[in-house]
Design a protein around this motif. Structure first.
Motif, short mmCIF file in Angstrom:
data_model
loop_
_atom_site.label_atom_id
_atom_site.label_comp_id
_atom_site.label_asym_id
_atom_site.label_seq_id
_atom_site.Cartn_x
_atom_site.Cartn_y
_atom_site.Cartn_z
N VAL A 185 -7.47 7.39 5.09
CA VAL A 185 -8.31 6.24 5.42
C VAL A 185 -9.42 6.10 4.38
O VAL A 185 -9.69 4.99 3.90
N MET A 186 -10.05 7.21 4.02
CA MET A 186 -11.12 7.18 3.02
C MET A 186 -10.60 6.65 1.69
O MET A 186 -11.23 5.79 1.06
N GLN A 187 -9.45 7.13 1.27
CA GLN A 187 -8.88 6.69 -0.01
C GLN A 187 -8.55 5.20 0.03
O GLN A 187 -8.76 4.49 -0.96
N ALA A 188 -8.04 4.71 1.15
CA ALA A 188 -7.74 3.29 1.28
C ALA A 188 -9.03 2.47 1.24
O ALA A 188 -9.11 1.44 0.54
N MET A 189 -10.05 2.92 1.95
CA MET A 189 -11.33 2.20 1.99
C MET A 189 -11.98 2.12 0.62
O MET A 189 -12.54 1.10 0.24
N LEU A 190 -11.88 3.18 -0.17
CA LEU A 190 -12.50 3.21 -1.49
C LEU A 190 -11.91 2.18 -2.45
O LEU A 190 -12.53 1.83 -3.45
N LYS A 191 -10.71 1.67 -2.14
CA LYS A 191 -10.06 0.67 -2.99
C LYS A 191 -10.40 -0.76 -2.54
O LYS A 191 -9.99 -1.72 -3.18
N MET A 192 -11.13 -0.90 -1.43
CA MET A 192 -11.39 -2.22 -0.85
C MET A 192 -12.75 -2.75 -1.27
O MET A 192 -13.66 -1.99 -1.56
N THR A 193 -12.86 -4.07 -1.26
CA THR A 193 -14.17 -4.72 -1.26
C THR A 193 -14.44 -5.04 0.21
O THR A 193 -15.09 -4.27 0.89
N LYS A 194 -13.90 -6.16 0.72
CA LYS A 194 -13.98 -6.45 2.15
C LYS A 194 -13.05 -5.47 2.88
O LYS A 194 -11.93 -5.24 2.44
N ILE A 195 -13.53 -4.92 3.97
CA ILE A 195 -12.74 -3.95 4.72
C ILE A 195 -11.62 -4.65 5.50
O ILE A 195 -11.85 -5.64 6.18
N ASP A 196 -10.41 -4.10 5.37
CA ASP A 196 -9.20 -4.63 6.01
C ASP A 196 -8.75 -3.64 7.08
O ASP A 196 -8.25 -2.55 6.76
N ILE A 197 -8.95 -3.99 8.34
CA ILE A 197 -8.64 -3.08 9.45
C ILE A 197 -7.17 -2.70 9.47
O ILE A 197 -6.82 -1.53 9.66
N ALA A 198 -6.27 -3.67 9.29
CA ALA A 198 -4.83 -3.39 9.33
C ALA A 198 -4.45 -2.38 8.24
O ALA A 198 -3.66 -1.46 8.49
N ALA A 199 -5.01 -2.54 7.04
CA ALA A 199 -4.71 -1.61 5.95
C ALA A 199 -5.26 -0.21 6.25
O ALA A 199 -4.62 0.80 5.90
N LEU A 200 -6.42 -0.14 6.89
CA LEU A 200 -6.96 1.18 7.28
C LEU A 200 -6.06 1.85 8.30
O LEU A 200 -5.77 3.05 8.19
N LYS A 201 -5.60 1.09 9.28
CA LYS A 201 -4.71 1.65 10.32
C LYS A 201 -3.38 2.09 9.71
O LYS A 201 -2.84 3.12 10.08
N GLN A 202 -2.89 1.31 8.76
CA GLN A 202 -1.64 1.66 8.09
C GLN A 202 -1.82 2.98 7.32
O GLN A 202 -0.96 3.85 7.38
N ALA A 203 -2.91 3.12 6.60
CA ALA A 203 -3.17 4.37 5.87
C ALA A 203 -3.30 5.53 6.83
O ALA A 203 -2.80 6.63 6.56
N HIS A 204 -3.90 5.33 7.96
CA HIS A 204 -4.09 6.38 8.97
C HIS A 204 -2.76 6.87 9.50
O HIS A 204 -2.57 8.06 9.72
N GLU A 205 -1.83 5.94 9.70
CA GLU A 205 -0.54 6.29 10.33
C GLU A 205 0.55 6.70 9.35
O GLU A 205 1.61 7.13 9.78
N GLN A 206 0.33 6.55 8.06
CA GLN A 206 1.33 6.95 7.06
C GLN A 206 1.69 8.42 7.21
O GLN A 206 0.89 9.22 7.65
N GLY A 207 2.86 8.74 6.69
CA GLY A 207 3.20 10.16 6.60
C GLY A 207 4.01 10.59 7.71
O GLY A 207 4.52 11.49 8.10
#
Length: 157
Positions: free
Chosen positions: A135-157
């Motif tokens: 989640v941290m790595q995904a957030m560091l690539k964002m300007t505006k925060i994207d909730i769906a992308a954060l959730k996707q990063a959280h559930e990967q793997g």
């Protein structure tokens, strides 16, 4: 009046800034306004100070001249419940300003804001360090925060 109130020093556009913020936040109001008089250092009739509320938070503004300007060391952190709220606030507050990394923006008056979904804190606080790191790595690539992308990063793997 609340015990601690943010005091915002503007050069000469405090009234414009206050009205801009009041137009963005639904739960907002002007508490009081004081204007320069005949013997004041500012133009007669111009706003000297004002107190206003955004979402029950009071702010005190002053047209104090060009001696001070805002810095990102102090920012206003807005907790958002939905992506729609993030999108709306992001678009309105960044208009004429500067979009920055990780949910930060600088508005057209130079004031820094953090437009952050509550979901970000929940996902970063996951007890699984692998998930929270994604989640941290995904957030560091964002300007505006994207909730769906954060959730996707959280559930990967």
């Amino acid at each position: 009046m609340q015990k601690i109130t943010p005091f915002l020093w503007f050069d000469n556009n405090a009234e414009e800034a206050m009205n801009f913020y009041l137009s963005i936040f639904k739960n907002s109001s002007i508490v009081s306004v004081s204007r320069y008089g005949d013997a004041s250092p500012g133009p007669k009739g111009a706003l000297m100070t004002a107190i206003f509320q955004l979402e029950e938070q009071e702010f005190f503004v002053l047209n104090g001249g060009p001696m001070f300007s805002f810095t990102p060391a102090i920012s206003l952190f807005v907790n958002c419940e939905t992506q729609q709220e993030v999108d709306d606030l992001w678009d309105k507050l960044s208009a004429g300003g500067e979009k920055q990394q990780c949910g930060w923006l600088k508005d057209k008056f130079g004031l820094s804001w953090q437009i952050i979904p509550t979901t970000l804190g929940e996902l970063l606080g996951d007890k699984d360090p692998v998930k929270s790191n994604r989640v941290m790595q995904a957030m560091l690539k964002m300007t505006k925060i994207d909730i769906a992308a954060l959730k996707q990063a959280h559930e990967q793997g």
